[in-house]
Design an enzyme around this catalytic site. Structure first.
Site, PDB file in Angstrom:
ATOM      1  N   GLY A 186       0.864  -1.120   0.013  1.00  0.00           N
ATOM      2  CA  GLY A 186       0.018   0.019  -0.025  1.00  0.00           C
ATOM      3  C   GLY A 186       0.820   1.293   0.069  1.00  0.00           C
ATOM      4  NE  ARG A 245      -6.024   0.434  -7.256  1.00  0.00           N
ATOM      5  CZ  ARG A 245      -6.604   1.437  -7.712  1.00  0.00           C
ATOM      6  NH1 ARG A 245      -6.145   2.759  -7.048  1.00  0.00           N
ATOM      7  NH2 ARG A 245      -7.627   1.655  -8.391  1.00  0.00           N
ATOM      8  CE  LYS A 283      -8.438   7.396  13.876  1.00  0.00           C
ATOM      9  NZ  LYS A 283      -8.210   8.254  12.731  1.00  0.00           N
ATOM     10  CG  ASP A 296      -5.637   7.188  16.044  1.00  0.00           C
ATOM     11  OD1 ASP A 296      -5.470   8.346  15.704  1.00  0.00           O
ATOM     12  OD2 ASP A 296      -5.849   6.468  15.254  1.00  0.00           O
ATOM     13  CB  THR A 321      -8.051  12.002  13.990  1.00  0.00           C
ATOM     14  OG1 THR A 321      -8.688  11.120  14.973  1.00  0.00           O
ATOM     15  CG2 THR A 321      -7.022  11.396  13.481  1.00  0.00           C
TER      16      THR A 321
HETATM   17  N1  NAI Z   1      -2.504   8.784   6.693  1.00  0.00           N
HETATM   18  C1  NAI Z   1      -2.348   8.518   7.789  1.00  0.00           C
HETATM   19  O1  NAI Z   1      -1.858   9.312   8.609  1.00  0.00           O
HETATM   20  C2  NAI Z   1      -2.837   7.205   8.559  1.00  0.00           C
HETATM   21  C3  NAI Z   1      -3.711   6.241   8.081  1.00  0.00           C
HETATM   22  N2  NAI Z   1      -3.974   5.246   8.399  1.00  0.00           N
HETATM   23  C4  NAI Z   1      -4.897   4.242   7.763  1.00  0.00           C
HETATM   24  O2  NAI Z   1      -4.210   3.512   6.883  1.00  0.00           O
HETATM   25  C5  NAI Z   1      -4.859   3.296   5.782  1.00  0.00           C
HETATM   26  C6  NAI Z   1      -4.338   3.698   4.404  1.00  0.00           C
HETATM   27  O3  NAI Z   1      -4.575   5.161   4.399  1.00  0.00           O
HETATM   28  P1  NAI Z   1      -3.539   6.030   3.794  1.00  0.00           P
HETATM   29  O4  NAI Z   1      -2.089   5.384   3.340  1.00  0.00           O
HETATM   30  O5  NAI Z   1      -3.558   7.068   4.475  1.00  0.00           O
HETATM   31  O6  NAI Z   1      -4.251   6.223   2.221  1.00  0.00           O
HETATM   32  P2  NAI Z   1      -4.155   7.404   1.371  1.00  0.00           P
HETATM   33  O7  NAI Z   1      -5.451   8.128   1.704  1.00  0.00           O
HETATM   34  O8  NAI Z   1      -2.894   8.190   1.588  1.00  0.00           O
HETATM   35  O9  NAI Z   1      -4.085   6.879  -0.081  1.00  0.00           O
HETATM   36  C7  NAI Z   1      -5.165   6.207  -0.638  1.00  0.00           C
HETATM   37  C8  NAI Z   1      -4.762   4.613  -0.653  1.00  0.00           C
HETATM   38  O10 NAI Z   1      -5.916   3.970  -1.308  1.00  0.00           O
HETATM   39  C9  NAI Z   1      -5.364   3.004  -2.351  1.00  0.00           C
HETATM   40  N3  NAI Z   1      -6.390   2.599  -3.368  1.00  0.00           N
HETATM   41  C10 NAI Z   1      -7.382   3.439  -3.976  1.00  0.00           C
HETATM   42  N4  NAI Z   1      -8.212   2.678  -4.449  1.00  0.00           N
HETATM   43  C11 NAI Z   1      -7.728   1.558  -4.317  1.00  0.00           C
HETATM   44  C12 NAI Z   1      -8.212   0.060  -5.058  1.00  0.00           C
HETATM   45  N5  NAI Z   1      -9.241   0.046  -5.792  1.00  0.00           N
HETATM   46  N6  NAI Z   1      -7.463  -0.807  -4.437  1.00  0.00           N
HETATM   47  C13 NAI Z   1      -6.783  -0.693  -3.734  1.00  0.00           C
HETATM   48  N7  NAI Z   1      -6.108   0.300  -3.359  1.00  0.00           N
HETATM   49  C14 NAI Z   1      -6.624   1.311  -3.530  1.00  0.00           C
HETATM   50  C15 NAI Z   1      -4.274   3.937  -2.855  1.00  0.00           C
HETATM   51  O11 NAI Z   1      -3.224   2.994  -3.918  1.00  0.00           O
HETATM   52  C16 NAI Z   1      -3.715   4.586  -1.686  1.00  0.00           C
HETATM   53  O12 NAI Z   1      -2.820   3.769  -1.248  1.00  0.00           O
HETATM   54  C17 NAI Z   1      -6.319   3.664   6.249  1.00  0.00           C
HETATM   55  O13 NAI Z   1      -7.040   2.662   6.701  1.00  0.00           O
HETATM   56  C18 NAI Z   1      -6.023   4.750   6.883  1.00  0.00           C
HETATM   57  O14 NAI Z   1      -7.343   4.892   7.940  1.00  0.00           O
HETATM   58  C19 NAI Z   1      -3.578   4.903   9.701  1.00  0.00           C
HETATM   59  C20 NAI Z   1      -2.789   5.626  10.404  1.00  0.00           C
HETATM   60  C21 NAI Z   1      -2.325   6.709   9.732  1.00  0.00           C
HETATM   61  O1  13P Z   2      -5.402   7.591  11.651  1.00  0.00           O
HETATM   62  C1  13P Z   2      -4.835   8.587  11.527  1.00  0.00           C
HETATM   63  C2  13P Z   2      -3.760   9.123  12.459  1.00  0.00           C
HETATM   64  O2  13P Z   2      -3.572   8.273  13.582  1.00  0.00           O
HETATM   65  C3  13P Z   2      -4.995   9.556  10.132  1.00  0.00           C
HETATM   66  O3  13P Z   2      -6.418  10.010  10.368  1.00  0.00           O
HETATM   67  P1  13P Z   2      -7.075  10.463   9.068  1.00  0.00           P
HETATM   68  O4  13P Z   2      -7.294   9.200   8.502  1.00  0.00           O
HETATM   69  O5  13P Z   2      -8.359  11.066   9.396  1.00  0.00           O
HETATM   70  O6  13P Z   2      -6.214  11.206   8.292  1.00  0.00           O
END
Ligand code: NAI
Ligand code: 13P
Length: 331
Positions: free
Chosen positions: A12, A36, A189, A242, A246
Site C-alpha cells: 500500500g 497500485r 475514532k 487516536d 484526529t
Molecule cells: N494517513 C495516515 O496518517 C494514517 C492512515 N491510516 C490508515 O491507513 C490506511 C491507508 O490510508 P493512507 O495510506 O493514508 O491512504 P491515502 O489516502 O494516502 O491513499 C489512498 C490509498 O488507497 C489506495 N487505493 C485506492 N483505490 C484502491 C483500490 N481500488 N484498490 C486498492 N487500493 C486502492 C491507493 O493506492 C492509496 O494507497 C487507512 O485505513 C487509514 O485509515 C492509519 C494511520 C495513519
Molecule cells: O489515523 C490517523 C492518525 O492516527 C489518520 O487520520 P485520518 O485518516 O483522519 O487522516
C-alpha cells in the site's frame, strides 16, 4: 521462532504505507513497497518521493517500490496498509508465504462486518497476524517526530518480536494481545473524527467538540466491550489517543471531510473531490449497522452514517442528539 524481523515489505503506497516504509528505511535498511499507482512506483524509485500521497517527505534511497506483489515474496514481515474496502482483493493476490501480516488500516468491511484480521483469517490463514494502530499522522512519522503506537497480536511472543523490530528511537510501539480492541479503537475514532469536523465546520463551538469526544469515547467503549475488547486498550493509544489526535486537527482527512459537511457541502461532492481516503465515511454505516444488530446504542456513529449518506442535515443531527432523553453518564 523468528525473534527479529529485518526484511520488511509494505503493501500500500498511500500516505501511511509510505511513511511506515520510510520509518523502516531511514537508516539505510532495504524496504520494498508495493503501490497500485505506476506513477507512485516510478517517482519513489527515480526521485525518492511519493507525489500523490506524501508529497512533502523526502524518502530514503533504500526504499524501493514495485507494482508487482510477487516482488514482496522474500520479505520476512509485511505491513498491510490498504484501505479496508480494497483489502480483501489485495490480500487474495499476496504471494504465498508464512511471513507475519501486520495490519495498519483502520476500518470495518461492508457486508461482512469484518475487521482486517477477520479478512486475513478468511484468506491468509497460515500466517501470524498483528495490528498496528495509534495516534500517527503519516507526515509526522515520515519526518521522524516522536510517536507512540499499539502493536497487538494474539501471540505475545510474536507481538514482542514485531514491536522490537519496528521500534526506533522516536517510534515506540506498546505491546498488547488485545487485537480486537486495537481494531475497534482505530475504526470508531475515524467516524468520531468526522463528527468533530462537522462540529468545527458548522461553528458549534469547543464545548460541543469536547462533549462529542467524551460521548464518542463512551460509544467506542460500549461497542468494544460488547465485542470482547479490553477497556485499557480503548483508553490507550489505539482508542482515546487516536481519538484526541484526529478530533482536534484538520490534518485528519476524516476531520476535514467533516468540516466540509459542517459547512453544508454535499458528501458526494466532497468524496468525489478527494484522492485520499477518509475511512470513517466507509465505516460509519457498517459500524452503525453492526451496533444496531448487536443492540448497542451508538447515536453519534448513526448520525455520521446518515449525514455521509445525505439522508439528514447537520441541524437535524444536532437536534436529534440534543433531544435524547437525559440519562446517567455511565450509560
Ligand atoms: N494517513 C495516515 O496518517 C494514517 C492512515 N491510516 C490508515 O491507513 C490506511 C491507508 O490510508 P493512507 O495510506 O493514508 O491512504 P491515502 O489516502 O494516502 O491513499 C489512498 C490509498 O488507497 C489506495 N487505493 C485506492 N483505490 C484502491 C483500490 N481500488 N484498490 C486498492 N487500493 C486502492 C491507493 O493506492 C492509496 O494507497 C487507512 O485505513 C487509514 O485509515 C492509519 C494511520 C495513519
Ligand atoms: O489515523 C490517523 C492518525 O492516527 C489518520 O487520520 P485520518 O485518516 O483522519 O487522516
Amino acid at each position: 521462532m523468528t525473534s527479529h524481523y529485518s526484511r520488511f515489505g509494505v503493501v500500500g503506497g498511500g500516505a501511511w504505507g509510505t511513511a511506515l516504509a520510510q520509518l523502516l528505511a531511514a537508516e539505510g535498511a532495504p524496504v520494498r513497497l508495493w503501490a497500485r499507482e505506476q506513477e507512485v512506483v516510478a517517482a519513489i524509485n527515480a526521485e525518492h518521493r511519493n507525489p500523490l500521497f506524501l508529497p512533502n517527505s523526502a524518502l530514503s534511497p533504500s526504499l524501493t517500490a514495485t507494482a508487482d506483489l510477487a516482488d514482496l515474496a522474500p520479505c520476512d514481515a509485511l505491513l498491510i496498509v490498504v484501505p479496508v474496502p480494497y483489502l480483501r482483493a489485495v490480500l487474495a493476490d499476496l504471494p504465498a508465504g508464512d511471513a507475519p501480516l501486520i495490519f495498519c488500516s483502520k476500518g470495518m468491511e461492508a457486508g461482512s462486518f469484518a475487521f482486517p484480521i477477520d479478512i486475513a483469517r478468511d484468506i491468509a490463514t497460515s500466517r501470524p497476524h498483528a495490528v498496528l494502530s495509534g495516534p500517527t499522522f503519516a507526515h509526522e512519522v515520515a519526518a521522524g517526530l516522536p510517536t507512540a503506537i499499539t502493536l497487538a497480536a494474539a501471540n505475545p511472543d510474536i507481538a514482542t518480536a514485531i514491536a522490537g523490530s519496528l521500534a526506533r528511537p522516536h517510534f515506540r510501539p506498546y505491546v498488547s494481545t488485545d487485537v480486537i480492541g486495537a481494531e475497534i479503537g482505530g475504526a470508531v475514532k475515524n467516524i468520531l473524527a468526522i463528527a468533530c469536523g462537522i462540529v468545527d465546520g458548522a461553528g458549534l463551538g469547543l464545548n460541543a467538540r469536547a462533549a462529542l469526544i467524551s460521548r464518542g469515547f463512551a460509544e467506542m467503549t460500549r461497542f468494544g466491550l460488547s465485542r470482547g475488547a479490553q477497556a485499557e486498550t480503548l483508553a490507550g493509544l489505539a482508542g482515546l489517543g487516536d481519538l484526541v489526535l484526529t478530533c482536534t486537527s484538520s490534518n485528519s482527512r476524516n476531520f476535514s471531510l467533516g468540516q466540509g459537511l459542517g459547512r453544508g457541502e454535499a458528501a458526494a461532492t466532497l468524496m468525489a473531490d478527494r484522492r485520499t481516503v477518509a475511512e470513517g465515511a466507509f465505516s460509519a454505516p457498517v459500524v452503525a449497522a453492526a451496533a444496531r444488530a448487536d443492540g448497542i446504542d451508538m447515536p453519534i456513529t448513526d448520525a455520521v452514517a446518515r449525514l455521509v449518506a445525505g439522508e439528514i442535515r447537520v441541524s437535524d443531527a444536532v437536534q436529534a442528539l440534543l433531544s435524547r432523553p437525559l440519562r446517567p453518564e455511565g450509560r
